[in-house]
Write an enzyme that holds these catalytic residues in place. Structure first.
Site, PDB file in Angstrom:
ATOM      1  N   GLY A  61      52.349  26.227  45.449  1.00 16.16           N
ATOM      2  CA  GLY A  61      51.107  25.478  45.260  1.00 16.16           C
ATOM      3  C   GLY A  61      50.334  25.546  46.544  1.00 16.16           C
ATOM      4  O   GLY A  61      50.869  25.955  47.560  1.00 16.16           O
ATOM      5  N   CYS A  88      58.592  28.050  47.296  1.00 14.87           N
ATOM      6  CA  CYS A  88      57.546  27.617  48.223  1.00 14.87           C
ATOM      7  C   CYS A  88      57.261  26.117  48.073  1.00 14.87           C
ATOM      8  O   CYS A  88      58.095  25.298  48.397  1.00 14.87           O
ATOM      9  CB  CYS A  88      56.296  28.479  48.041  1.00 14.87           C
ATOM     10  SG  CYS A  88      55.125  28.269  49.386  1.00 14.87           S
ATOM     11  N   TYR A  89      56.091  25.772  47.543  1.00 14.20           N
ATOM     12  CA  TYR A  89      55.805  24.344  47.346  1.00 14.20           C
ATOM     13  C   TYR A  89      56.892  23.698  46.483  1.00 14.20           C
ATOM     14  O   TYR A  89      57.356  22.588  46.756  1.00 14.20           O
ATOM     15  CB  TYR A  89      54.432  24.159  46.691  1.00 14.20           C
ATOM     16  CG  TYR A  89      54.071  22.714  46.487  1.00 14.20           C
ATOM     17  CD1 TYR A  89      53.437  22.000  47.490  1.00 14.20           C
ATOM     18  CD2 TYR A  89      54.412  22.056  45.302  1.00 14.20           C
ATOM     19  CE1 TYR A  89      53.134  20.668  47.326  1.00 14.20           C
ATOM     20  CE2 TYR A  89      54.118  20.722  45.131  1.00 14.20           C
ATOM     21  CZ  TYR A  89      53.480  20.024  46.145  1.00 14.20           C
ATOM     22  OH  TYR A  89      53.193  18.695  45.975  1.00 14.20           O
ATOM     23  N   HIS A 176      57.928  33.790  48.863  1.00 13.92           N
ATOM     24  CA  HIS A 176      57.425  34.113  47.521  1.00 13.92           C
ATOM     25  C   HIS A 176      58.164  35.330  46.973  1.00 13.92           C
ATOM     26  O   HIS A 176      57.782  36.467  47.272  1.00 13.92           O
ATOM     27  CB  HIS A 176      55.920  34.411  47.578  1.00 13.92           C
ATOM     28  CG  HIS A 176      55.094  33.189  47.768  1.00 13.92           C
ATOM     29  ND1 HIS A 176      54.738  32.361  46.733  1.00 13.92           N
ATOM     30  CD2 HIS A 176      54.577  32.625  48.881  1.00 13.92           C
ATOM     31  CE1 HIS A 176      54.026  31.352  47.190  1.00 13.92           C
ATOM     32  NE2 HIS A 176      53.919  31.487  48.495  1.00 13.92           N
ATOM     33  N   GLU A 178      57.984  36.486  44.112  1.00 15.62           N
ATOM     34  CA  GLU A 178      57.196  37.151  43.076  1.00 15.62           C
ATOM     35  C   GLU A 178      56.238  38.201  43.621  1.00 15.62           C
ATOM     36  O   GLU A 178      55.708  38.997  42.861  1.00 15.62           O
ATOM     37  CB  GLU A 178      56.420  36.114  42.248  1.00 15.62           C
ATOM     38  CG  GLU A 178      55.247  35.439  42.944  1.00 15.62           C
ATOM     39  CD  GLU A 178      55.626  34.254  43.825  1.00 15.62           C
ATOM     40  OE1 GLU A 178      56.807  34.130  44.198  1.00 15.62           O
ATOM     41  OE2 GLU A 178      54.720  33.455  44.159  1.00 15.62           O
ATOM     42  N   SER A 230      34.667  48.029  23.840  1.00 15.89           N
ATOM     43  CA  SER A 230      33.841  48.563  24.930  1.00 15.89           C
ATOM     44  C   SER A 230      34.165  50.018  25.180  1.00 15.89           C
ATOM     45  O   SER A 230      33.480  50.686  25.935  1.00 15.89           O
ATOM     46  CB  SER A 230      34.133  47.779  26.204  1.00 15.89           C
ATOM     47  OG  SER A 230      35.447  48.066  26.638  1.00 15.89           O
ATOM     48  N   GLY A 231      35.224  50.516  24.567  1.00 14.89           N
ATOM     49  CA  GLY A 231      35.700  51.850  24.900  1.00 14.89           C
ATOM     50  C   GLY A 231      36.856  51.769  25.882  1.00 14.89           C
ATOM     51  O   GLY A 231      37.555  52.736  26.122  1.00 14.89           O
ATOM     52  N   GLY A 232      37.077  50.585  26.461  1.00 15.09           N
ATOM     53  CA  GLY A 232      38.136  50.423  27.455  1.00 15.09           C
ATOM     54  C   GLY A 232      39.484  50.060  26.839  1.00 15.09           C
ATOM     55  O   GLY A 232      39.572  49.763  25.655  1.00 15.09           O
ATOM     56  N   VAL A 233      40.511  50.084  27.683  1.00 12.50           N
ATOM     57  CA  VAL A 233      41.868  49.780  27.224  1.00 12.50           C
ATOM     58  C   VAL A 233      41.963  48.344  26.715  1.00 12.50           C
ATOM     59  O   VAL A 233      42.529  48.082  25.650  1.00 12.50           O
ATOM     60  CB  VAL A 233      42.883  49.903  28.403  1.00 12.50           C
ATOM     61  CG1 VAL A 233      44.304  49.662  27.920  1.00 12.50           C
ATOM     62  CG2 VAL A 233      42.764  51.236  29.090  1.00 12.50           C
ATOM     63  N   ASP A 234      41.380  47.419  27.474  1.00 12.07           N
ATOM     64  CA  ASP A 234      41.589  46.004  27.172  1.00 12.07           C
ATOM     65  C   ASP A 234      41.030  45.613  25.814  1.00 12.07           C
ATOM     66  O   ASP A 234      41.707  44.971  25.015  1.00 12.07           O
ATOM     67  CB  ASP A 234      40.946  45.122  28.251  1.00 12.07           C
ATOM     68  CG  ASP A 234      41.389  45.536  29.647  1.00 12.07           C
ATOM     69  OD1 ASP A 234      42.407  46.232  29.749  1.00 12.07           O
ATOM     70  OD2 ASP A 234      40.706  45.171  30.610  1.00 12.07           O
ATOM     71  N   SER A 235      39.797  46.027  25.548  1.00 12.91           N
ATOM     72  CA  SER A 235      39.220  45.623  24.263  1.00 12.91           C
ATOM     73  C   SER A 235      39.898  46.365  23.119  1.00 12.91           C
ATOM     74  O   SER A 235      40.060  45.813  22.029  1.00 12.91           O
ATOM     75  CB  SER A 235      37.705  45.836  24.250  1.00 12.91           C
ATOM     76  OG  SER A 235      37.385  47.198  24.386  1.00 12.91           O
ATOM     77  N   ALA A 236      40.342  47.611  23.366  1.00 14.30           N
ATOM     78  CA  ALA A 236      41.026  48.357  22.305  1.00 14.30           C
ATOM     79  C   ALA A 236      42.346  47.676  21.940  1.00 14.30           C
ATOM     80  O   ALA A 236      42.668  47.497  20.761  1.00 14.30           O
ATOM     81  CB  ALA A 236      41.276  49.801  22.744  1.00 14.30           C
ATOM     82  N   LYS A 381      47.331  44.189  33.664  1.00 15.29           N
ATOM     83  CA  LYS A 381      46.939  45.467  33.060  1.00 15.29           C
ATOM     84  C   LYS A 381      48.120  46.311  32.557  1.00 15.29           C
ATOM     85  O   LYS A 381      48.093  46.826  31.445  1.00 15.29           O
ATOM     86  CB  LYS A 381      46.177  46.281  34.105  1.00 15.29           C
ATOM     87  CG  LYS A 381      45.484  47.475  33.536  1.00 15.29           C
ATOM     88  CD  LYS A 381      44.164  47.038  33.004  1.00 15.29           C
ATOM     89  CE  LYS A 381      43.313  48.125  32.475  1.00 15.29           C
ATOM     90  NZ  LYS A 381      41.981  47.570  32.167  1.00 15.29           N
TER      91      LYS A 381
END
Ligand code: XMP
Length: 526
Positions: A61, A88-89, A176, A178, A230-236, A381
Site C-alpha cells: 500500500g 510490504c505494507y 515486492h 510480484e 478497432s482492429g486491435g487485439v483487445d477489442s477483438a 496484455k
C-alpha cells in the site's frame, strides 16, 4: 463463479490496500495457476471467509502503518487458520496486529536492494540463493518479528525483511515479490502458495474464459449489446468473448476511421467474422474523421476529437442496429477492450495521475448513453492474448502489435491528412513486414513508425536532391506497456527496413531510430 471445497480450483484473496500492487499480485497468482480475487481491505473477515479462501495475501500500500487513516488490519484475520502472506505494507500491518515492532529506521529503501536469507530451511526461500536482488519501497521497517515468528531474511535497511510461522502458516516479506526486479520473487510467491498454503496449480486460461463469460452473461442478461471493434487485439478478444457469452444479442460495429494500418480493415471485415460468427456492421467514417481533424496538431486535442467522433458514430450505429431489426431490444451495453494498464494510466486506479486520456477510458463524452462491459479490465496484455487463443482467434490477430485506438492519427506529428496517412501506412507496412520476416514479432512488444510530417530535410535519391520527411522507428520491448525499453533490433534488419522505406516510399528520405526507454519517453510519440 462457485468456489468451495469441492471446486476444481482453489481461491486466493488478495486484500487491496489501495495501491497498484494488488492487480499485479493477482496476476502473479494466476501465473502460478491459482485463482485469485481482489477484495478491499475494508471487507469484514466473515465476508472473506464466506468466499472459502485457501489463502490470503495482504498487498502493498502507499502509506506508512503510522499514517493517519492508514488501513488497519485486526488480529482476528490471523486467527482464522487461513494461510496468510503479507507483502510490504501488508507485512507491516501484520506485524503490528500480532504484536511485533514496526519503526522508522534511518535507512529507507527504494528500488533494487540486496536481500540476505538468514533462516536455514525457511519455507519461503528453500532452494533459492542466499543473496538475491529484491525490489523495495519502504520507509518504516519491521525491527522485531511478532512472537512465534522466525525472521528468515534481512537487508541493510530492514532488520527483518521476511518472517514465517509455519505452525500458524503465516508469512511475510518486506520486498515486492510480484515485480520482475525481484529476481526470485515469483518463486517465493509460488512457495507460499504451494508449500505454505497447499494450493493446487489447476487454474487455467480456460477457467478465466469461463469466469468472464459467466460474468458477462450475468451483466447483460437478455439485453442487446454493441461492440466497438478497432482492429486491435483487445477489442477483438473482448468482442469474441462477449459473442461467446451472449451470441446474437451482440452486434459488432467497426468504425473505419481511416486511421488504420494497411490490411487491418480487411482483417476485421473478413477474418474476425469468419471465426467468431459475429454479426458485424461496418461504418465508413473516414471523411468525417478527417474533416474533424483538419488543421489540428495538438495531440490531446486529436485524441479528444477522435474519441468524441467515435462515440457519436457509435450512437448512430446503435440506433441503426435497433432500426435494422436486430433483436428489437434497445442497445444498452457497449463492450470495451479496456485492459488493466489502461485503467491505471487514465487515473482509474487509486492514487495515480492522469498520464494521457486513452480514448477507450478517459476521453468518453459525459452524455454517453451506454453501460460499459469491460471483460478484460483486470487483465494484462499477454493474458488477453492467451484468452484470445483460447477463444480460437488466429495467431495473426492475437499476436498483432498493440495499436492505439486513435490509430495513425497520433503517429503523425502535425496535421493529419489523407496523403500523410498514405505515406505512413506504406512505411509502417514495410517495417512490420521486415520485423515479422526476421522472426521478431514475439520479442518486440510493438514498433510504432512515426511520421514527422512537419519536418523536412535535404537528401539525395537517384540523381537528384530531395526535400523529404523523416520517419522514426520506435521498437520497444515490454511486459505490459507500463514500462518499456528500446529493442536491440539487429542492424541488418534495421538496414533492410531503412533501405526499403527510403526506396519504396518516395516522400521519405530519412529513417531514424528511437533509443529511449519508458520512462522517460512514452511508447507512442504523439
Ligand atoms: P504510451 O505511449 O502511453 O503507450 O507509452 C502505452 C501503450 O498504450 C498504447 N496506447 C493506446 N491504446 N488507446 C489504446 O487502446 C489509446 O488511446 C492509446 N494510446 C496509447 C500504446 O500503443 C502502447 O502500447
Amino acid at each position: 463463479m462457485s468456489v468451495g471445497a469441492d471446486s476444481t480450483f482453489d481461491t486466493v484473496l488478495v486484500v487491496d490496500f489501495g495501491a497498484q500492487y494488488a492487480q499485479l499480485i493477482a496476476r502473479r497468482v494466476r501465473e502460478a495457476h491459482v485463482h485469485s480475487e481482489i477484495v478491499p481491505s475494508t471487507m469484514p473477515v466473515e465476508e472473506m471467509l464466506a468466499k472459502k479462501p485457501k489463502a490470503i495475501i495482504l498487498s502493498g500500500g502507499p502509506s506508512s502503518v503510522y499514517a493517519e487513516g492508514a488501513p488497519n488490519v485486526g488480529a482476528e484475520l490471523f486467527e482464522t487458520g487461513v494461510p496468510t502472506f503479507g507483502i510490504c505494507y501488508g507485512f507491516q500491518a501484520m506485524t503490528r496486529a500480532l504484536g511485533g515492532t514496526v519503526a522508522k529506521t534511518d535507512l529507507s529503501e527504494f528500488g533494487r536492494t540486496e536481500l540476505r536469507v538468514t533462516g536455514a530451511d525457511s519455507l519461503l526461500f528453500t532452494g533459492l540463493p542466499d543473496e538475491q536482488p529484491v525490489w523495495m519501497s519502504h520507509g518504516d521497517s519491521v525491527i522485531e518479528a511478532p512472537a512465534g515468528f522466525r525472521a528468515v531474511a534481512t537487508t541493510a535497511g530492514a532488520p527483518v525483511a521476511a518472517f514465517e510461522d509455519t505452525d500458524r502458516r503465516l508469512f511475510g516479506v518486506q520486498f515486492h515479490p510480484e515485480v520482475l526486479h525481484s529476481e526470485h520473487g515469483q518463486e517465493v510467491l509460488r512457495r507460499f502458495l504451494y508449500e505454505g498454503a497447499g494450493c493446487r496449480p489447476t487454474w487455467t486460461m480456460l477457467n478465466i474464459v469461463d469466469e468472464q463469460v459467466a460474468r458477462v452473461r450475468e451483466q447483460i442478461g437478455d439485453k442487446s449489446v454493441i461492440c466497438a471493434l478497432s482492429g486491435g487485439v483487445d477489442s477483438a478478444v473482448a468482442g469474441a468473448l462477449v459473442q461467446r457469452a451472449v451470441g446474437d444479442q451482440l452486434t459488432c460495429v467497426f468504425v473505419d476511421h481511416g486511421l488504420l494500418r494497411k490490411g487491418e480493415a480487411e482483417q476485421v471485415e473478413k477474418d474476425f467474422v469468419a471465426i467468431t460468427g459475429a454479426r458485424l456492421k461496418v461504418v465508413d467514417a473516414e471523411e468525417r474523421f478527417l474533416s474533424a481533424l483538419a488543421g489540428v496538431t495538438d495531440p490531446e486535442e486529436k485524441r479528444k476529437i477522435i474519441g468524441r467522433e467515435f462515440i457519436r458514430v457509435f450512437e448512430q450505429a446503435a440506433r441503426e442496429v435497433v432500426a435494422d431489426g436486430g433483436d428489437g431490444n434497445e442497445v444498452e451495453f457497449l463492450v470495451q477492450g479496456t485492459l488493466y494498464p489502461d485503467v491505471v494510466e487514465s487515473g482509474g486506479g487509486t492514487g495515480t495521475a492522469n498520464i494521457k486520456s486513452h480514448h477507450n477510458v478517459g476521453g468518453l463524452p459525459e452524455d454517453l448513453q451506454f453501460t460499459l462491459v469491460e471483460p478484460l479490465r483486470e487483465l494484462f496484455k499477454d493474458e488477453v492474448r492467451k484468452v484470445g487463443e483460447e477463444l480460437g482467434l488466429p495467431p495473426e490477430m492475437v499476436w498483432r502489435q498493440p495499436f492505439p485506438g486513435p490509430g495513425l492519427g497520433i503517429r503523425i506529428i502535425g496535421e493529419v491528412t489523407r496523403d500523410r496517412l498514405e505515406i505512413l501506412r506504406e512505411a509502417d507496412a514495410i517495417a512490420r513486414e521486415e520485423l515479422s520476416h526476421a522472426g521478431l514479432d514475439r520479442d518486440i512488444w510493438q514498433c510504432p513508425v512515426v511520421l514527422l510530417a512537419d519536418v523536412r530535410s535535404v537528401g539525395v535519391q537517384g540523381d537528384g536532391r530531395t526535400y523529404g520527411h523523416p520517419v522514426v522507428l520506435r521498437p520497444v520491448s515490454s511486459e505490459d506497456a507500463m514500462t518499456a525499453d528500446w529493442s536491440r533490433v539487429p542492424y541488418e534488419v534495421l538496414a533492410k527496413i531503412s533501405n526499403r522505406i527510403t526506396n519504396e516510399v518516395r516522400e521519405i528520405n530519412r529513417v531514424a531510430l528511437d533509443v529511449t526507454s519508458k520512462p522517460p519517453g512514452t511508447i507512442e510519440w504523439e
